[in-house]
Design a protein around this motif. Sequence first.
Motif, PDB file in Angstrom:
ATOM      1  N   LYS A  92       0.832  -1.200   0.000  1.00  0.00           N
ATOM      2  CA  LYS A  92       0.000   0.000   0.000  1.00  0.00           C
ATOM      3  C   LYS A  92       0.871   1.257   0.000  1.00  0.00           C
ATOM      4  O   LYS A  92       0.577   2.227  -0.693  1.00  0.00           O
ATOM      5  CB  LYS A  92      -0.922  -0.015   1.220  1.00  0.00           C
ATOM      6  N   LEU A  93       1.973   1.237   0.753  1.00  0.00           N
ATOM      7  CA  LEU A  93       2.890   2.370   0.792  1.00  0.00           C
ATOM      8  C   LEU A  93       3.512   2.618  -0.588  1.00  0.00           C
ATOM      9  O   LEU A  93       3.588   3.764  -1.042  1.00  0.00           O
ATOM     10  CB  LEU A  93       3.980   2.123   1.834  1.00  0.00           C
ATOM     11  N   ALA A  94       3.923   1.560  -1.265  1.00  0.00           N
ATOM     12  CA  ALA A  94       4.511   1.706  -2.604  1.00  0.00           C
ATOM     13  C   ALA A  94       3.492   2.283  -3.581  1.00  0.00           C
ATOM     14  O   ALA A  94       3.814   3.154  -4.403  1.00  0.00           O
ATOM     15  CB  ALA A  94       5.029   0.362  -3.095  1.00  0.00           C
ATOM     16  N   ARG A  95       2.238   1.822  -3.505  1.00  0.00           N
ATOM     17  CA  ARG A  95       1.184   2.333  -4.388  1.00  0.00           C
ATOM     18  C   ARG A  95       0.911   3.818  -4.111  1.00  0.00           C
ATOM     19  O   ARG A  95       0.786   4.626  -5.034  1.00  0.00           O
ATOM     20  CB  ARG A  95      -0.101   1.512  -4.194  1.00  0.00           C
ATOM     21  N   LEU A  96       0.879   4.181  -2.849  1.00  0.00           N
ATOM     22  CA  LEU A  96       0.640   5.585  -2.499  1.00  0.00           C
ATOM     23  C   LEU A  96       1.819   6.481  -2.916  1.00  0.00           C
ATOM     24  O   LEU A  96       1.616   7.620  -3.350  1.00  0.00           O
ATOM     25  CB  LEU A  96       0.374   5.712  -0.999  1.00  0.00           C
ATOM     26  N   GLN A  97       3.044   5.970  -2.814  1.00  0.00           N
ATOM     27  CA  GLN A  97       4.193   6.742  -3.262  1.00  0.00           C
ATOM     28  C   GLN A  97       4.149   6.957  -4.773  1.00  0.00           C
ATOM     29  O   GLN A  97       4.484   8.038  -5.265  1.00  0.00           O
ATOM     30  CB  GLN A  97       5.497   6.035  -2.861  1.00  0.00           C
ATOM     31  N   LYS A  98       3.728   5.936  -5.507  1.00  0.00           N
ATOM     32  CA  LYS A  98       3.603   6.066  -6.963  1.00  0.00           C
ATOM     33  C   LYS A  98       2.533   7.101  -7.304  1.00  0.00           C
ATOM     34  O   LYS A  98       2.721   7.943  -8.188  1.00  0.00           O
ATOM     35  CB  LYS A  98       3.258   4.711  -7.586  1.00  0.00           C
ATOM     36  N   GLN A  99       1.395   7.071  -6.607  1.00  0.00           N
ATOM     37  CA  GLN A  99       0.341   8.059  -6.842  1.00  0.00           C
ATOM     38  C   GLN A  99       0.825   9.469  -6.510  1.00  0.00           C
ATOM     39  O   GLN A  99       0.505  10.422  -7.216  1.00  0.00           O
ATOM     40  CB  GLN A  99      -0.894   7.722  -5.996  1.00  0.00           C
ATOM     41  N   THR A 100       1.602   9.595  -5.440  1.00  0.00           N
ATOM     42  CA  THR A 100       2.143  10.901  -5.068  1.00  0.00           C
ATOM     43  C   THR A 100       3.089  11.427  -6.135  1.00  0.00           C
ATOM     44  O   THR A 100       3.042  12.607  -6.501  1.00  0.00           O
ATOM     45  CB  THR A 100       2.879  10.806  -3.717  1.00  0.00           C
ATOM     46  N   THR A 101       3.931  10.551  -6.673  1.00  0.00           N
ATOM     47  CA  THR A 101       4.857  10.954  -7.737  1.00  0.00           C
ATOM     48  C   THR A 101       4.090  11.403  -8.981  1.00  0.00           C
ATOM     49  O   THR A 101       4.413  12.432  -9.583  1.00  0.00           O
ATOM     50  CB  THR A 101       5.802   9.780  -8.088  1.00  0.00           C
ATOM     51  N   GLU A 102       3.062  10.635  -9.358  1.00  0.00           N
ATOM     52  CA  GLU A 102       2.253  11.005 -10.536  1.00  0.00           C
ATOM     53  C   GLU A 102       1.534  12.330 -10.302  1.00  0.00           C
ATOM     54  O   GLU A 102       1.473  13.185 -11.194  1.00  0.00           O
ATOM     55  CB  GLU A 102       1.251   9.894 -10.852  1.00  0.00           C
ATOM     56  N   ALA A 103       0.985  12.520  -9.103  1.00  0.00           N
ATOM     57  CA  ALA A 103       0.286  13.773  -8.804  1.00  0.00           C
ATOM     58  C   ALA A 103       1.252  14.956  -8.798  1.00  0.00           C
ATOM     59  O   ALA A 103       0.915  16.044  -9.270  1.00  0.00           O
ATOM     60  CB  ALA A 103      -0.433  13.662  -7.452  1.00  0.00           C
ATOM     61  N   THR A 104       2.463  14.749  -8.295  1.00  0.00           N
ATOM     62  CA  THR A 104       3.470  15.813  -8.293  1.00  0.00           C
ATOM     63  C   THR A 104       3.870  16.175  -9.717  1.00  0.00           C
ATOM     64  O   THR A 104       3.994  17.360 -10.057  1.00  0.00           O
ATOM     65  CB  THR A 104       4.706  15.378  -7.485  1.00  0.00           C
ATOM     66  N   ASP A 105       4.061  15.160 -10.574  1.00  0.00           N
ATOM     67  CA  ASP A 105       4.393  15.418 -11.982  1.00  0.00           C
ATOM     68  C   ASP A 105       3.276  16.191 -12.672  1.00  0.00           C
ATOM     69  O   ASP A 105       3.535  17.136 -13.419  1.00  0.00           O
ATOM     70  CB  ASP A 105       4.657  14.107 -12.723  1.00  0.00           C
ATOM     71  N   GLN A 106       2.045  15.793 -12.424  1.00  0.00           N
ATOM     72  CA  GLN A 106       0.901  16.482 -13.034  1.00  0.00           C
ATOM     73  C   GLN A 106       0.816  17.926 -12.530  1.00  0.00           C
ATOM     74  O   GLN A 106       0.575  18.852 -13.306  1.00  0.00           O
ATOM     75  CB  GLN A 106      -0.399  15.737 -12.723  1.00  0.00           C
ATOM     76  N   GLN A 107       1.055  18.126 -11.240  1.00  0.00           N
ATOM     77  CA  GLN A 107       1.007  19.475 -10.676  1.00  0.00           C
ATOM     78  C   GLN A 107       2.095  20.354 -11.276  1.00  0.00           C
ATOM     79  O   GLN A 107       1.856  21.509 -11.605  1.00  0.00           O
ATOM     80  CB  GLN A 107       1.145  19.398  -9.150  1.00  0.00           C
ATOM     81  N   GLN A 108       3.285  19.800 -11.473  1.00  0.00           N
ATOM     82  CA  GLN A 108       4.365  20.564 -12.081  1.00  0.00           C
ATOM     83  C   GLN A 108       4.062  20.899 -13.536  1.00  0.00           C
ATOM     84  O   GLN A 108       4.356  22.008 -13.997  1.00  0.00           O
ATOM     85  CB  GLN A 108       5.684  19.794 -11.978  1.00  0.00           C
ATOM     86  N   THR A 109       3.459  19.966 -14.273  1.00  0.00           N
ATOM     87  CA  THR A 109       3.075  20.224 -15.658  1.00  0.00           C
ATOM     88  C   THR A 109       2.035  21.336 -15.725  1.00  0.00           C
ATOM     89  O   THR A 109       2.142  22.254 -16.550  1.00  0.00           O
ATOM     90  CB  THR A 109       2.515  18.941 -16.302  1.00  0.00           C
ATOM     91  N   LEU A 110       1.033  21.272 -14.862  1.00  0.00           N
ATOM     92  CA  LEU A 110       0.000  22.299 -14.847  1.00  0.00           C
ATOM     93  C   LEU A 110       0.572  23.658 -14.438  1.00  0.00           C
ATOM     94  O   LEU A 110       0.203  24.692 -15.010  1.00  0.00           O
ATOM     95  CB  LEU A 110      -1.137  21.887 -13.908  1.00  0.00           C
ATOM     96  N   GLN A 111       1.490  23.661 -13.475  1.00  0.00           N
ATOM     97  CA  GLN A 111       2.116  24.921 -13.059  1.00  0.00           C
ATOM     98  C   GLN A 111       2.934  25.517 -14.193  1.00  0.00           C
ATOM     99  O   GLN A 111       2.923  26.734 -14.401  1.00  0.00           O
ATOM    100  CB  GLN A 111       2.994  24.695 -11.820  1.00  0.00           C
TER     101      GLN A 111
END
Length: 150
Positions: free
Chosen positions: A27-46
Amino acid sequence: MLVVVLLSAGLLGLLMLNTALNQGSIKLARLQKQTTEATDQQQTLQHQIDQQSAPDALERRARELGMVPGGDPAFLGDDGKVLGTPKEAQDSPPVKRSGNEPWQSPSGGQPSPAASPTDPGVELAPLPPAGASPAASAPASAPASAGGGR
């Protein structure tokens, strides 16, 4: 018999604990992957926001909407007096082009290969001699305004 039961219960408890830890790490690995994807998306949008908020992009979009730069502003003082003289917003005159147009080659006036005669809607006309005004060399059959009568 009691020792065997205690050992079996201990092994079973250890197996359950190990399984729970493994589920937590998955579960921790899955949440870390989601966090990385969300951070990448946030940086792209910014980055997109930064590009669209740049002064040249805002000016281009404003001009597309028919807006022009504002005139000289007037300010109200603390006592209610108007400071300055407001002026109406006016569109700036078009930028005067240099003699070296992008479609002219440095060798002396042949059109660039970017527009070929086989392209639909492309008409190649001879370039005016150096120093001649573009209006003087326009064909007589060309319409006076290309803006559709504005």
